[in-house]
Every structure is written in C-alpha cells, then in structure tokens.
Design an enzyme around this catalytic site. Structure first.
Site, PDB file in Angstrom:
ATOM      1  N   ARG A  94    -121.071  34.340 -42.881  1.00 28.43           N
ATOM      2  CA  ARG A  94    -121.286  33.456 -43.762  1.00 28.43           C
ATOM      3  C   ARG A  94    -121.432  31.830 -43.077  1.00 28.43           C
ATOM      4  NH1 ARG A  94    -120.564  33.560 -49.033  1.00 28.43           N
ATOM      5  NH2 ARG A  94    -119.794  31.555 -49.438  1.00 28.43           N
TER       6      ARG A  94
ATOM      7  N   HIS B 251    -121.051  34.637 -30.823  1.00 25.41           N
ATOM      8  CA  HIS B 251    -122.413  34.998 -31.121  1.00 25.41           C
ATOM      9  C   HIS B 251    -123.111  35.842 -30.054  1.00 25.41           C
ATOM     10  CE1 HIS B 251    -126.507  34.276 -32.996  1.00 25.41           C
ATOM     11  NE2 HIS B 251    -126.764  34.153 -31.925  1.00 25.41           N
TER      12      HIS B 251
HETATM   13  C1  GAR Z   1    -119.925  40.716 -33.155  1.00 24.24           C
HETATM   14  O1  GAR Z   1    -120.788  41.416 -32.194  1.00 24.24           O
HETATM   15  C2  GAR Z   1    -120.251  39.137 -33.066  1.00 24.24           C
HETATM   16  O2  GAR Z   1    -120.889  38.888 -32.122  1.00 24.24           O
HETATM   17  C3  GAR Z   1    -121.301  39.318 -34.269  1.00 24.24           C
HETATM   18  O3  GAR Z   1    -120.950  40.270 -35.326  1.00 24.24           O
HETATM   19  C4  GAR Z   1    -120.069  41.238 -34.577  1.00 24.24           C
HETATM   20  C5  GAR Z   1    -118.832  41.333 -35.183  1.00 24.24           C
HETATM   21  O4  GAR Z   1    -118.160  42.702 -34.714  1.00 24.24           O
HETATM   22  N1  GAR Z   1    -121.499  37.716 -34.899  1.00 24.24           N
HETATM   23  C6  GAR Z   1    -122.606  37.602 -35.471  1.00 24.24           C
HETATM   24  O5  GAR Z   1    -123.704  38.216 -35.454  1.00 24.24           O
HETATM   25  C7  GAR Z   1    -122.480  36.170 -35.972  1.00 24.24           C
HETATM   26  N2  GAR Z   1    -123.898  35.656 -36.540  1.00 24.24           N
HETATM   27  P1  GAR Z   1    -116.797  42.818 -34.899  1.00 24.24           P
HETATM   28  O6  GAR Z   1    -116.694  42.809 -36.424  1.00 24.24           O
HETATM   29  O7  GAR Z   1    -116.204  44.148 -34.587  1.00 24.24           O
HETATM   30  O8  GAR Z   1    -115.921  41.961 -34.283  1.00 24.24           O
END
Ligand code: GAR
Length: 207
Positions: free
Chosen positions: A91, A109
């Site tokens: 979000r 990120h």
């Molecule tokens: C992670 O890979 C993070 O880098 C990405 O979501 C994933 C969450 O994984 N974040 C984004 O894309 C932010 N825009 P997780 O829930 O297993 O930690």
C-alpha cells in the site's frame, strides 16, 4: 530495547527473517506488533506462532488512505513502536504515517533502486533486459521507493529467468540484508544526512 512494528500484506518471509534474528539475539529489539491489510496474509499467522500481537486492519473499512494510516499509527503508538518495518506491505502510505515516524520507516524493494520502482519490479527488470538486479532497503519518504538507501544487494539475471525464479533469487538476499538493516538501526548506527545514509562504527567504551 527498540520496539519494532511490522506492516505486511502477504507471505511475510521477510518478517520471518527478522523474527529469527530477534529470537537468536542477533537483533537486540522486540517485534511489538504486526499489522496486515489482508486477512489471509500468512505474515499474521507467523506473528501469532511467535507470540507477537497480530492485527488485520481492513483498508476497505476506512474512508480513505489518511484514515487508514491514522488507525495504523494509533496501533503502532499503542505498542510503543519506534521503528516501522514495511515487509511486503503493498500500500502507498500517506504523510499521516510518515510524519508520525520521521526517518523511522524502512522498506524493502525487489530491485536495485532507483531502477524499477513501483509494482512488479522483477517483471520490469526482465522486460528491460537488465543483467543484474537485486534488492534495496531504504528509508521511506513521500515518494514511491525514493527514500535514502540503507543497504543493497545484487543478483544476476539469468537468460531463462521467469518472474518467479528471479524473485526467489532476490529473496535470498532480502532475507540477509533486511535483518542487517534493522540490526544497524537498533544499534543506533544509521546516520541520515539528506539522501545519504552512513553506517557508523560501534562506539567503543574502552580506553
Ligand atoms: C518481497 O519480495 C518484497 O521485496 C516485495 O514483496 C515481497 C514480500 O515478500 N515488496 C514489494 O514489492 C514492495 N513494492 P514477503 O511477504 O515474503 O516478505
């Protein structure tokens, strides 16, 4: 010790990596609460398994982003949180949250910022034909993935990568550098001047 609040939307593998290092004492801090905006976020289950207060805050129950963030801030403050960790929190956050925790909100990120900000960073890297990508831990500012960079790690992009295989390779590095960044914050070793984050040495008390 430092009280950390974690915001998540999904699996919570980064949350898990941080929980593990808190439990082993590598990070001297406490995860005070976990908040998710999805009722089925596995991050909530992980928190409960480790005895961490876990809350589902449904964004659809609020009038707008500011009202939602005000509820998030209230919850975080209620737990005495001093560092907010965004761990796959999908979000956009508003100044309501930002101003409540100045230079105290971190995000991870899945790209080497400033390349490929926003959604589907792994897909963006593949489509662009990048040969190296990675992940970035940064302090959150008012932009999308624009804040001061704390730590980055690089991984190769393979010719036969799919979004999933690239994401998995990047996640190995995420689980290494996010706990490291949180640890540095907990140790008071992150100094931010403008855009630049300096990692200071541990101050020795010996003479
Ligand atoms: C992670 O890979 C993070 O880098 C990405 O979501 C994933 C969450 O994984 N974040 C984004 O894309 C932010 N825009 P997780 O829930 O297993 O930690």
């Amino acid at each position: 010790p430092l009280k950390i609040g974690v915001l998540a939307s999904g699996n919570g593998s980064n949350l898990q990596a941080i929980i593990d290092q808190v439990e082993t004492g590598v990070i001297q801090a406490r995860i005070a609460c976990v908040i998710a905006n999805k009722s089925d976020a596995f991050a909530l289950e992980r928190a409960k398994r480790h005895g961490i207060p876990a809350f589902f805050l449904d964004h659809r129950a609020f009038a707008g982003r500011e009202a939602y963030d005000a509820a998030v801030v209230e919850t975080l403050r209620g737990y005495g949180v001093r560092l907010v960790v965004l761990a796959g929190f999908m979000r956009i956050i508003t100044p309501v949250l930002l101003e409540a925790f100045p230079l105290s909100i971190m995000n991870i990120h899945p790209a080497l910022l400033p390349a490929f900000p926003g959604l589907h960073a792994q897909r963006q890297a593949l489509q662009y034909g990048a040969k190296i990508s990675g992940c970035t831990v940064h302090f959150v500012d008012e932009g999308t993935d624009t804040g001061p960079i704390v730590i980055q790690a690089a991984v190769p992009v393979m010719g036969n990568d799919t979004e999933e295989t690239l994401a998995a390779r990047i996640q190995v590095e995420e689980h290494r550098i996010y706990p490291q960044a949180v640890r540095l914050f907990a140790e008071g070793r992150l100094q931010v001047v403008g855009r630049k984050v300096t990692i200071t040495d541990v101050i020795s008390t010996q003479s």
